[in-house]
Design a protein around this motif. Structure first.
Motif, short mmCIF file in Angstrom:
data_model
loop_
_atom_site.label_atom_id
_atom_site.label_comp_id
_atom_site.label_asym_id
_atom_site.label_seq_id
_atom_site.Cartn_x
_atom_site.Cartn_y
_atom_site.Cartn_z
N VAL A 63 0.84 -1.21 0.00
CA VAL A 63 0.00 0.00 0.00
C VAL A 63 0.88 1.26 0.00
N ALA A 64 1.90 1.24 0.84
CA ALA A 64 2.78 2.42 0.93
C ALA A 64 3.45 2.69 -0.42
N ALA A 65 3.86 1.61 -1.11
CA ALA A 65 4.53 1.79 -2.40
C ALA A 65 3.59 2.43 -3.42
N LEU A 66 2.34 1.97 -3.44
CA LEU A 66 1.37 2.53 -4.38
C LEU A 66 1.06 3.99 -4.01
N ALA A 67 0.88 4.23 -2.71
CA ALA A 67 0.53 5.59 -2.26
C ALA A 67 1.64 6.58 -2.57
N GLN A 68 2.88 6.16 -2.32
CA GLN A 68 4.03 7.05 -2.60
C GLN A 68 4.07 7.41 -4.08
N ASP A 69 3.76 6.43 -4.91
CA ASP A 69 3.82 6.66 -6.35
C ASP A 69 2.74 7.67 -6.78
N ILE A 70 1.57 7.54 -6.19
CA ILE A 70 0.49 8.50 -6.51
C ILE A 70 0.92 9.90 -6.12
#
Ligand code: FAD
Length: 507
Positions: free
Chosen positions: A231-238
């Motif tokens: 989740v953190a990886a996806l959120a950081q990318d957004i």
């Protein structure tokens, strides 16, 4: 990021309601396409069914929902996104899953197919014949399983025909065989039961064969630090690409959202019907109400003072275990749940992240997560039955239990409304609802309202942390509203230079 109610001041290209893996995957693609995107999450943390928290005590990390992630390595979205390039370490236990039976034996699905075949004795050749061709073509199997299945193309490819033939054969042979003697049969039954439908059905067999294939193709990995790292990886990318994330921000009525060209609901039919009721036509709402949910689940998280003393060899090397015993016992447990009762000896699906991830608990301690199926909406704590099943295959285990945390099906439904009645798959995986998800007669992804879309575990390709429903909806929205044609995964491949480097999660 902590706002009560969406901001009405900003205009967005796309608003996404819900930050489950699919909502975040869609938002990643929108942000990478250069669109102004906002994600609204009702809970105080992003991630839906992929959060990890200190459920029992500080410093002890449990996955609240999902914990093993074959699709985190295998799904086309995740492969293109590349979690490892975003700092996520996917740890692969030597064995994806193990299925102990009474008498101290277990069938073990090692990552290595040959080793598995060797361990299965007389069943080995049949295991190889069933799975080796699928493992050899595992990317085709995954393409099929992760497709939106809305057109005939996906169903007539060579891989689909080969896979379909195996599903039909396997399902028929499970219906004809009544013997409890085959450990391979027990293993397939256990893996089919992930689908929470009778394991001998076409739908149960199809889900089971995909998972069984992945066990030998990419394994069933466990991310170091838990699912929240995905989740953190996806959120950081957004955030890096200019998107905005709002938590503690429940959307009760889609009309409260700021003006947006498109709205994507990362919600399941019952929640869509509540959130978008004022704008959706009555016939469509009636169709949504016919969406069927499967059984609920009761989840038990444990803190242990040591590793589980499994009787059977190999169980201590497996990330996931299926605890029920032989095939007849598994069928009996499934029948009891289908009849609306709680089995005395349930089918327990257990993960032991400590096998590969020492970061989950202070030294010497171990975390364990398990769940079993229960009737939809049940508020019964069945943790004693779950612990009994573990003790059955690991005598002395109960002495190691330091603390437990229980979520009944009713608790899970309150935790995430998408898990209506505690159905953790967000809708029954009957054949009709699997192939024509959400259900025949209800379009996947679009709604009768122009610009209003949905993507979740209730749309193709169904439950799991794969991001593919987000990908399918993003493809439609990008094409219809923003003139972006072609494969949206290309947006992920070249490491697009970040536009907003200073952005941090939590802003
Ligand atoms: C106990 C359990 C074990 C599981 N194990 C696995 C596993 O090992 N591997 C695996 O791949 N999958 C597993 N799953 C399934 C997986 O977690 C789900 O299929 C997946 O999370 C579904 O993702 P999603 O994007 O559809 O949305 P969800 O994860 O359901 O997230 C939806 C989000 O929307 C939010 N929301 C709802 N209503 C609103 C609203 N009105 N306004 C704003 N936000 C709202 C919710 O709070 C939630 O955060 C498990 C699930 C559970 C519960």
């Amino acid at each position: 990021m902590r706002r009560r109610g969406p901001s009405r001041t900003a205009d967005y290209d796309v608003s996404v309601v819900g930050s489950g893996p699919n909502g975040l995957a869609a938002a990643v693609l929108f942000a990478r396409a250069g669109l102004r995107v906002a994600v609204y999450e009702a809970a105080t943390e992003l991630g839906g069914g992929a959060r990890t928290t200190e459920l029992i005590s500080p410093g002890v990390w449990h996955d609240v929902c999902s914990s093993a992630h074959p699709m985190g390595l295998a799904s086309p979205f995740m492969r293109a996104f590349d979690l490892s390039a975003h700092g996520v370490t996917m740890l692969r236990p030597d064995a994806a899953y193990a299925h102990p039976v009474d008498g101290g034996r277990a069938g073990v699905a090692w990552n290595d197919l040959d080793r598995t075949v060797d361990g299965l004795g007389a069943d080995g050749p049949r295991w190889r014949a069933l799975l080796a061709p699928l493992v050899a073509d595992w990317t085709d199997v995954v393409e099929l399983a992760m497709a939106d299945l809305r057109g005939p193309r996906g169903l007539t490819s060579t891989a689909a025909v080969r896979f379909g033939a195996r599903v039909a054969y396997q399902s028929r042979s499970m219906r004809r065989t009544r013997s409890d003697e085959s450990i391979a049969g027990d293993m397939l039954t256990g893996v089919n039961l992930h689908a929470a439908v009778p394991p001998q059905t076409l739908a149960g067999t199809a889900v089971g064969l995909v998972l069984a294939t992945l066990a030998h193709a990419v394994g069933w990995p466990i991310p170091r630090g838990g699912s929240r790292t995905i989740v953190a990886a996806l959120a950081q990318d957004i955030l890096r690409h200019g998107g905005e994330l709002f938590t503690d921000c429940r959307v009760d009525d889609v009309r409260d959202l700021p003006p947006s060209t498109a709205v994507v609901l990362n919600l399941t039919p019952a929640v869509i019907a509540r959130t978008a009721r004022p704008v959706l036509p009555a016939p469509y709402l009636r169709k949504l109400s016919r969406f069927r949910y499967g059984p609920g689940a009761c989840k038990v998280d444990l803190l242990l003072s040591g590793p589980v003393p499994w009787l059977a060899d190999g169980c201590d090397r497996a990330g996931t275990l299926h605890l029920v015993g032989g095939r007849e016992a598994a069928l009996a447990a499934a029948r009891t749940v289908a009849a609306g009762a709680h089995p005395e000896r349930p089918y327990v699906l257990l993960t032991q992240p400590g096998v590969v991830d020492d970061s989950r608990a202070p030294e010497g301690r171990h975390t364990l997560s398990a769940y079993c199926h229960v009737p939809l909406g049940s508020d019964v704590d069945v943790s004693e039955a779950v612990l009994d099943q573990i003790e059955r295959f690991a005598p002395g285990f109960r002495d190691l239990v330091v603390a437990r945390h229980v979520q009944t099906a009713a608790t899970l439904a309150r935790y995430n409304e998408n898990f209506s009645g505690g159905d953790i798959l967000s809708g029954a995986l009957s054949l009709g609802q699997l192939v024509r998800r959400p259900r025949p007669g209800v379009a996947a992804f679009s709604t009768p309202v122009a610009g209003l879309y949905h993507c979740s575990a209730a749309t193709p390709p169904g439950p799991g942390v794969h991001g593919m429903a987000g990908f399918h909806v993003a493809r439609r929205v990008l094409r219809r509203h923003f003139g972006l044609t072609g494969d949206p995964l290309r947006l992920l491949r070249p490491a697009a230079p970040p536009e907003h480097d200073s952005a941090q999660p939590g802003r």
